[in-house]
Design a protein around this motif. Structure first.
Motif, PDB file in Angstrom:
ATOM      1  N   THR A  92       0.832  -1.199   0.000  1.00  0.00           N
ATOM      2  CA  THR A  92       0.000   0.000   0.000  1.00  0.00           C
ATOM      3  C   THR A  92       0.867   1.251   0.000  1.00  0.00           C
ATOM      4  OG1 THR A  92      -1.803  -1.086   1.183  1.00  0.00           O
ATOM      5  CG2 THR A  92      -1.749   1.305   1.272  1.00  0.00           C
ATOM      6  N   ASN A  93       0.488   2.216  -0.818  1.00  0.00           N
ATOM      7  CA  ASN A  93       1.142   3.513  -0.812  1.00  0.00           C
ATOM      8  C   ASN A  93       0.406   4.407   0.183  1.00  0.00           C
ATOM      9  OD1 ASN A  93       2.008   6.195  -1.382  1.00  0.00           O
ATOM     10  ND2 ASN A  93       2.572   5.607  -3.466  1.00  0.00           N
ATOM     11  N   PHE A  94       1.090   4.805   1.260  1.00  0.00           N
ATOM     12  CA  PHE A  94       0.451   5.588   2.312  1.00  0.00           C
ATOM     13  C   PHE A  94       0.485   7.097   2.048  1.00  0.00           C
ATOM     14  CE2 PHE A  94       1.599   2.007   5.431  1.00  0.00           C
ATOM     15  CZ  PHE A  94       0.342   1.445   5.287  1.00  0.00           C
ATOM     16  N   ASP A  95       1.044   7.508   0.910  1.00  0.00           N
ATOM     17  CA  ASP A  95       1.186   8.941   0.658  1.00  0.00           C
ATOM     18  C   ASP A  95      -0.152   9.673   0.655  1.00  0.00           C
ATOM     19  OD1 ASP A  95       3.869   8.574   0.529  1.00  0.00           O
ATOM     20  OD2 ASP A  95       4.049   8.778  -1.649  1.00  0.00           O
ATOM     21  N   ASN A  96      -1.218   8.985   0.236  1.00  0.00           N
ATOM     22  CA  ASN A  96      -2.527   9.636   0.171  1.00  0.00           C
ATOM     23  C   ASN A  96      -3.587   8.866   0.952  1.00  0.00           C
ATOM     24  OD1 ASN A  96      -1.764  11.790  -1.744  1.00  0.00           O
ATOM     25  ND2 ASN A  96      -1.495  10.095  -3.182  1.00  0.00           N
ATOM     26  N   VAL A  97      -3.176   8.233   2.038  1.00  0.00           N
ATOM     27  CA  VAL A  97      -4.083   7.415   2.835  1.00  0.00           C
ATOM     28  C   VAL A  97      -4.513   8.173   4.089  1.00  0.00           C
ATOM     29  CG1 VAL A  97      -4.081   5.442   4.420  1.00  0.00           C
ATOM     30  CG2 VAL A  97      -3.371   5.132   2.057  1.00  0.00           C
ATOM     31  N   SER A  98      -5.788   8.054   4.437  1.00  0.00           N
ATOM     32  CA  SER A  98      -6.287   8.567   5.711  1.00  0.00           C
ATOM     33  C   SER A  98      -6.577   7.377   6.611  1.00  0.00           C
ATOM     34  CB  SER A  98      -7.564   9.388   5.513  1.00  0.00           C
ATOM     35  OG  SER A  98      -8.135   9.707   6.766  1.00  0.00           O
TER      36      SER A  98
END
Length: 205
Positions: free
Chosen positions: A166-172
């Protein structure tokens, strides 16, 4: 809810644990788990937490800082821009600014591993509001995830929502934290972490 509804069932063993594995790869920057009071070890008091980080995919700088309260299993999940000790300290600073004096009442202690992101013990402990420390940090042994068992279990559940890669750069993480807080737990007598957390916060108010 019954045992059949549990996400994880059966007894977990400390697989891979061997005699002599508790040597430290690097010197702990603060007090070690051996100095942790027995009331924390036995989960007798509210306000003692475990903290870890969950990494994103290769190429993703952002990470999740995951805190779990040892008595209620209440979760706090914070997305940070990178996997550094500066970001962890800034995350705690933001929480303290938001909670004010209540921070010290809620976060009596935090137990962490020896990861590079938790090496600034002084920064994590010191308060931005007062001269006395805002919390107490304890360090686990290397390669001893079982010493943060509640945190590790929380991380496994988080991975159901955010699998490896998972790419957390745009995760809430707010929705995941809310779900975890309201998930009934057998170990809590089928109460939710949110219910118990609210009860202790009401007593402390």
């Amino acid at each position: 809810m019954t045992e059949a509804d549990l996400l994880y069932k059966g007894n977990r063993r400390n697989e891979g644990r061997k005699a002599g594995d508790n040597h430290r790869a690097r010197s702990a920057k603060g007090d070690t788990i051996e100095q942790r009071p027995e009331e924390i070890n036995s989960r007798e008091t509210f306000g003692n937490w475990e903290m870890d980080s969950v990494m994103g995919c290769k190429g993703s700088k952002a990470a999740l800082v995951v805190l779990t309260e040892r008595l209620t299993r209440y979760p706090v999940i914070i997305r940070v821009p990178d996997h550094t000790m500066e970001s962890v300290v800034r995350a705690l600073d933001r929480m303290e600014r938001r909670m004010g004096a209540k921070f010290r009442e809620v976060f009596h202690s935090i137990t962490v591993d020896n990861g590079c992101e938790f090496q600034d013990c002084e920064g994590m402990e010191r308060s931005k509001r007062a001269r006395k420390p805002r919390t107490k940090i304890f360090y686990c042994h290397p390669y001893s995830a079982y010493e943060r068992g509640s945190n590790e279990n929380m991380n496994r559940i988080i991975r159901r929502f955010f699998p490896k890669g998972t790419n957390f750069d745009n995760v809430s993480a707010a929705e995941v934290a809310e779900w975890l807080a309201n998930y009934p737990r057998r170990i809590l007598g089928w109460k939710t972490p949110q219910t118990l957390y609210d009860e202790y916060m009401t007593v402390a108010a």
